[in-house]
Design a protein around this motif. Structure first.
Motif, PDB file in Angstrom:
ATOM      1  N   PHE A 166      25.814 -66.629 -12.287  1.00  0.00           N
ATOM      2  CA  PHE A 166      25.379 -67.976 -12.669  1.00  0.00           C
ATOM      3  C   PHE A 166      25.169 -68.063 -14.174  1.00  0.00           C
ATOM      4  CE2 PHE A 166      21.735 -70.689 -13.745  1.00  0.00           C
ATOM      5  CZ  PHE A 166      22.227 -71.928 -13.347  1.00  0.00           C
ATOM      6  N   PHE A 167      24.533 -67.044 -14.759  1.00  0.00           N
ATOM      7  CA  PHE A 167      24.254 -67.034 -16.191  1.00  0.00           C
ATOM      8  C   PHE A 167      25.552 -67.028 -16.990  1.00  0.00           C
ATOM      9  CE2 PHE A 167      22.985 -64.833 -20.172  1.00  0.00           C
ATOM     10  CZ  PHE A 167      21.983 -65.702 -20.578  1.00  0.00           C
ATOM     11  N   ILE A 210      36.163 -63.242 -22.761  1.00  0.00           N
ATOM     12  CA  ILE A 210      35.349 -62.068 -23.087  1.00  0.00           C
ATOM     13  C   ILE A 210      33.896 -62.473 -23.297  1.00  0.00           C
ATOM     14  CG2 ILE A 210      34.928 -60.261 -24.795  1.00  0.00           C
ATOM     15  CD1 ILE A 210      37.253 -59.655 -23.010  1.00  0.00           C
ATOM     16  N   GLY A 211      33.689 -63.638 -23.926  1.00  0.00           N
ATOM     17  CA  GLY A 211      32.330 -64.123 -24.125  1.00  0.00           C
ATOM     18  C   GLY A 211      31.630 -64.391 -22.807  1.00  0.00           C
ATOM     19  N   LEU A 212      32.339 -64.966 -21.849  1.00  0.00           N
ATOM     20  CA  LEU A 212      31.760 -65.221 -20.525  1.00  0.00           C
ATOM     21  C   LEU A 212      31.459 -63.905 -19.802  1.00  0.00           C
ATOM     22  CD1 LEU A 212      33.999 -68.198 -19.323  1.00  0.00           C
ATOM     23  CD2 LEU A 212      31.665 -68.306 -20.208  1.00  0.00           C
ATOM     24  N   LEU A 213      32.373 -62.943 -19.933  1.00  0.00           N
ATOM     25  CA  LEU A 213      32.139 -61.628 -19.319  1.00  0.00           C
ATOM     26  C   LEU A 213      30.931 -60.958 -19.952  1.00  0.00           C
ATOM     27  CD1 LEU A 213      32.982 -59.269 -17.500  1.00  0.00           C
ATOM     28  CD2 LEU A 213      34.535 -58.525 -19.324  1.00  0.00           C
ATOM     29  N   HIS A 259      27.498 -70.424 -19.429  1.00  0.00           N
ATOM     30  CA  HIS A 259      27.933 -70.405 -20.821  1.00  0.00           C
ATOM     31  C   HIS A 259      29.317 -71.036 -20.994  1.00  0.00           C
ATOM     32  CE1 HIS A 259      24.536 -67.739 -21.360  1.00  0.00           C
ATOM     33  NE2 HIS A 259      24.762 -67.673 -22.646  1.00  0.00           N
ATOM     34  N   GLY A 260      29.973 -71.334 -19.892  1.00  0.00           N
ATOM     35  CA  GLY A 260      31.311 -71.916 -19.973  1.00  0.00           C
ATOM     36  C   GLY A 260      31.332 -73.297 -20.590  1.00  0.00           C
ATOM     37  N   PRO A 319      30.995 -62.660 -32.729  1.00  0.00           N
ATOM     38  CA  PRO A 319      31.106 -61.217 -32.450  1.00  0.00           C
ATOM     39  C   PRO A 319      30.994 -60.857 -30.977  1.00  0.00           C
ATOM     40  CG  PRO A 319      29.777 -61.572 -34.404  1.00  0.00           C
ATOM     41  CD  PRO A 319      30.043 -62.929 -33.827  1.00  0.00           C
ATOM     42  N   GLU A 320      30.163 -61.575 -30.219  1.00  0.00           N
ATOM     43  CA  GLU A 320      30.022 -61.224 -28.799  1.00  0.00           C
ATOM     44  C   GLU A 320      31.222 -61.673 -27.972  1.00  0.00           C
ATOM     45  OE1 GLU A 320      27.209 -64.742 -27.022  1.00  0.00           O
ATOM     46  OE2 GLU A 320      26.236 -63.204 -28.232  1.00  0.00           O
TER      47      GLU A 320
END
Length: 345
Positions: A221-222, A235-238, A226-227, A306-307
């Motif tokens: 869910f978290f 990659i950011g979602l992962l 962020h989507g 960066p994330e």
């Protein structure tokens, strides 16, 4: 042989009411209540309903009273005023609803993640590790030519003033996101699932199974939440999904959210203010350094920040090891906060 019948006679020392067998709960009572009180499923429904009403009120009254400036869904920069109000109002709603649920369930509010004996030390350690780990990620990107600095934007008192204000703003972000996702909701899903695991498997590991199943659900869910951020990447979602599990690991070992709150706040602060990079695709208006990514987004993070780089996965492994080796699990870990499911013979 003479049969002893004295055990079958009523005890003269007891009143007629005391001699009656205990009344068994009705079927309707069992639907709503279990051995640990209000059943977890009903608790979650009440919590979600109260949060929906609270957030509706915040969203409706904020722009109406000109408290929260209207922000476009595609706008990728955030002002200080928007950050403070957009985080503090939902945080206040989350604190209020969690307190209401603690009264409904007759539990101490501290079991939802804000208790513990070492609040300050865990919080300060989280702050230090958040800045250190984000700096390591930026150093890796800089050394590989994927992160370029264009110079400094703030000096003197302006740097101190905006650095302090944005730190407070990101502290609200860390507090709100941790308490909403890994506070009451995680606790209640965990106790519900641990009861189910105990009922099905009759295992002494039901608390651990319940917690980590709930942690995976919360992490998904978290990550998906962020989507909606502009410029977010796969990659950011992962990374958002995995960092949720990492924060759950710190909660499991310490029994509180304070380490995660500190790490979350300082990671976001360092990424956004200190290094002037995007944070999940969002930039803040005032930042110390001017930087930009260079190269393929998969490697540099691109507009996500960066994330959004593949290197963030290595850093998250390191963060997990830091938690394991610096936060030794004690009797005050999260399992001690969960009610023990009944063990059937």
């Amino acid at each position: 042989m003479q049969t002893q019948t004295t055990d079958l006679l009523p005890d003269p020392s007891l009143s007629p009411t005391d001699q009656l067998p205990p009344e068994r709960p009705s079927t309707l009572h069992n639907v709503f209540f279990g051995d640990e009180g209000l059943r977890a499923g009903w608790s979650i429904l009440i919590f979600v309903a109260l949060m929906a009403v609270s957030f509706w009120g915040v969203n409706a009254l904020g722009p109406l009273l000109h408290l929260v400036p209207v922000r476009s869904a595609t706008q990728s920069s955030v002002t200080l005023r928007f950050a403070f109000l957009a985080e503090s109002l939902p945080l206040a709603a989350t604190l209020l609803v969690t307190w209401i649920m603690s009264k409904i369930e007759r539990r101490p509010n501290s079991v939802y993640g804000l208790g513990g004996r070492r609040k300050l030390s865990h919080f300060l350690a989280g702050l230090a590790w958040g800045v250190a780990c984000l700096s390591l990620l930026c150093l890796i990107l800089w050394k590989t030519g994927l992160f370029v600095s264009n110079g400094r934007l703030l000096f003197g008192f302006d740097a101190l003033r905006y650095g302090t204000l944005w730190f407070l703003g990101f502290l609200l972000v860390g507090f709100f996101e941790e308490y909403l996702n890994r506070g009451y909701l995680l606790f209640t899903i965990s106790r519900g699932l641990s009861g189910i695991y105990q009922w099905i498997f009759k295992t002494r590991h039901s608390k651990a199974l319940g917690f980590w199943t709930a942690a995976i659900l919360i992490a998904l869910f978290f990550g998906l939440s962020h989507g909606k951020n502009p410029n977010e990447s796969p990659i950011g979602l992962l990374a958002a999904t995995l960092v949720s599990l990492v924060f759950c690991l710190s909660l499991w070992r310490t029994g509180s959210l304070w380490w995660a709150i500190g790490f979350h706040a300082s990671w976001d602060w360092a990424q956004s203010f200190l290094y002037g990079a995007s944070d999940s695709g969002i930039m803040i208006e005032q930042h110390l350094l001017a930087t930009h990514p260079f190269g393929k987004p998969l490697m540099s993070g691109g507009a996500t920040g960066p994330e959004g780089s593949i290197f963030v996965l290595l850093v998250l492994v390191l963060v997990s090891l830091i938690i394991i080796f610096t936060l030794p699990r004690t009797n005050s870990g999260y399992a001690s906060k969960l009610p023990s499911p009944p063990i059937e013979a």
